[in-house]
Design a protein around this motif. Structure first.
Motif, short mmCIF file in Angstrom:
data_model
loop_
_atom_site.label_atom_id
_atom_site.label_comp_id
_atom_site.label_asym_id
_atom_site.label_seq_id
_atom_site.Cartn_x
_atom_site.Cartn_y
_atom_site.Cartn_z
N GLU A 177 -2.84 5.60 0.92
CA GLU A 177 -3.82 4.53 1.17
C GLU A 177 -3.80 4.12 2.64
O GLU A 177 -4.85 3.94 3.26
CB GLU A 177 -3.51 3.30 0.31
CG GLU A 177 -3.64 3.52 -1.18
CD GLU A 177 -3.13 2.35 -1.98
OE1 GLU A 177 -3.90 1.89 -2.86
OE2 GLU A 177 -1.99 1.89 -1.74
N VAL A 178 -2.61 3.99 3.20
CA VAL A 178 -2.47 3.60 4.61
C VAL A 178 -3.07 4.68 5.51
O VAL A 178 -3.82 4.38 6.44
CB VAL A 178 -0.99 3.35 4.97
CG1 VAL A 178 -0.84 3.07 6.46
CG2 VAL A 178 -0.43 2.19 4.15
N ASP B 270 3.48 -3.68 8.34
CA ASP B 270 3.66 -2.25 8.65
C ASP B 270 2.35 -1.66 9.16
O ASP B 270 2.34 -0.86 10.10
CB ASP B 270 4.12 -1.48 7.41
CG ASP B 270 5.52 -1.87 6.94
OD1 ASP B 270 6.36 -2.23 7.78
OD2 ASP B 270 5.74 -1.82 5.71
N ILE B 271 1.26 -2.04 8.53
CA ILE B 271 -0.05 -1.51 8.93
C ILE B 271 -0.42 -2.01 10.33
O ILE B 271 -0.93 -1.25 11.15
CB ILE B 271 -1.12 -1.87 7.88
CG1 ILE B 271 -0.80 -1.13 6.57
CG2 ILE B 271 -2.52 -1.53 8.37
CD1 ILE B 271 -1.61 -1.57 5.37
N THR C 107 -0.68 11.47 6.30
CA THR C 107 0.60 10.93 5.81
C THR C 107 1.74 11.53 6.63
O THR C 107 2.74 10.86 6.88
CB THR C 107 0.80 11.23 4.32
OG1 THR C 107 0.73 12.65 4.10
CG2 THR C 107 -0.24 10.53 3.47
N LYS D 216 1.36 -5.38 5.02
CA LYS D 216 0.32 -5.59 6.03
C LYS D 216 0.94 -5.57 7.44
O LYS D 216 0.31 -5.09 8.38
CB LYS D 216 -0.42 -6.90 5.78
CG LYS D 216 -1.34 -6.81 4.59
CD LYS D 216 -2.17 -8.06 4.43
CE LYS D 216 -3.11 -7.86 3.22
NZ LYS D 216 -4.02 -8.96 3.06
N TYR E 11 3.98 0.12 1.93
CA TYR E 11 3.83 -0.51 3.23
C TYR E 11 3.21 -1.90 3.09
O TYR E 11 2.29 -2.10 2.29
CB TYR E 11 2.96 0.36 4.14
CG TYR E 11 3.57 1.71 4.39
CD1 TYR E 11 4.40 1.92 5.48
CD2 TYR E 11 3.37 2.76 3.50
CE1 TYR E 11 4.99 3.15 5.69
CE2 TYR E 11 3.95 3.99 3.70
CZ TYR E 11 4.77 4.19 4.80
OH TYR E 11 5.36 5.40 5.00
N PHE F 25 0.84 -1.20 0.00
CA PHE F 25 0.00 0.00 0.00
C PHE F 25 0.87 1.24 0.00
O PHE F 25 1.90 1.28 0.66
CB PHE F 25 -0.89 0.01 1.25
CG PHE F 25 -1.73 -1.22 1.41
CD1 PHE F 25 -3.01 -1.27 0.90
CD2 PHE F 25 -1.23 -2.35 2.05
CE1 PHE F 25 -3.78 -2.41 1.03
CE2 PHE F 25 -2.00 -3.49 2.20
CZ PHE F 25 -3.27 -3.53 1.69
N ILE G 287 2.40 9.41 9.69
CA ILE G 287 3.15 8.20 9.37
C ILE G 287 4.63 8.52 9.20
O ILE G 287 5.51 7.85 9.76
CB ILE G 287 2.59 7.51 8.11
CG1 ILE G 287 1.15 7.05 8.36
CG2 ILE G 287 3.47 6.33 7.70
CD1 ILE G 287 0.40 6.57 7.12
#
Length: 132
Positions: free
Chosen positions: A13-14, A51-52, A22, A49, A47, A9, A25
């Motif tokens: 998007e994240v 990282d999320i 952003t 999954k 990123y 991503f 982040i």
């Protein structure tokens, strides 16, 4: 987007997914709460999954009142040991500290509430005496 069968991503998007900016982040990356992300050609951050999940964990800690400094301590422990089990004792210590602070605030608020109710009662008694 998918690269090598892994769903990736972009930062926007994240951010949208998690309801943050952003900039937030990037800031978490700057202060060491997040590892620097993979980048595509042109420097576009991507990123995984994992990282999320890490960002969600950071946001949950923030929601619990954990300071950025305390989160940085946890991140350092995680970087050294690379297992969530190693950070749990420190996390429990931090949470216990926050519970104690909350209990102290609750006690102070209860005392303040009692003082305000007593003051209101006295005012109402004075008003009642003046009206009779």
């Amino acid at each position: 987007m998918k690269i090598n069968n892994e769903e990736l991503f972009q930062i926007g998007e994240v951010a949208e997914m998690l309801g943050i900016t952003t900039r937030t982040i990037r800031y978490y990356e700057e202060i060491g709460l997040m590892d620097p992300p993979q980048r595509l050609e042109g420097g576009i951050r991507i990123y995984t999954k994992d990282d999320i999940k890490r960002l969600k964990f950071i946001l949950k800690l923030k929601e619990l009142g954990i300071s950025l400094k305390e989160m940085q301590e946890l991140a350092q422990i995680y970087k050294i040991h690379q297992t969530p089990e190693k950070i749990m004792p420190k996390l429990i210590e931090i949470l216990d500290s926050h519970i104690a602070k909350i209990d102290e605030k609750i006690a102070k608020l209860a005392s303040l509430r009692k003082d305000i109710v007593d003051y209101k009662t006295r005012i109402l008694e004075i008003l009642k005496q003046n009206n009779t």
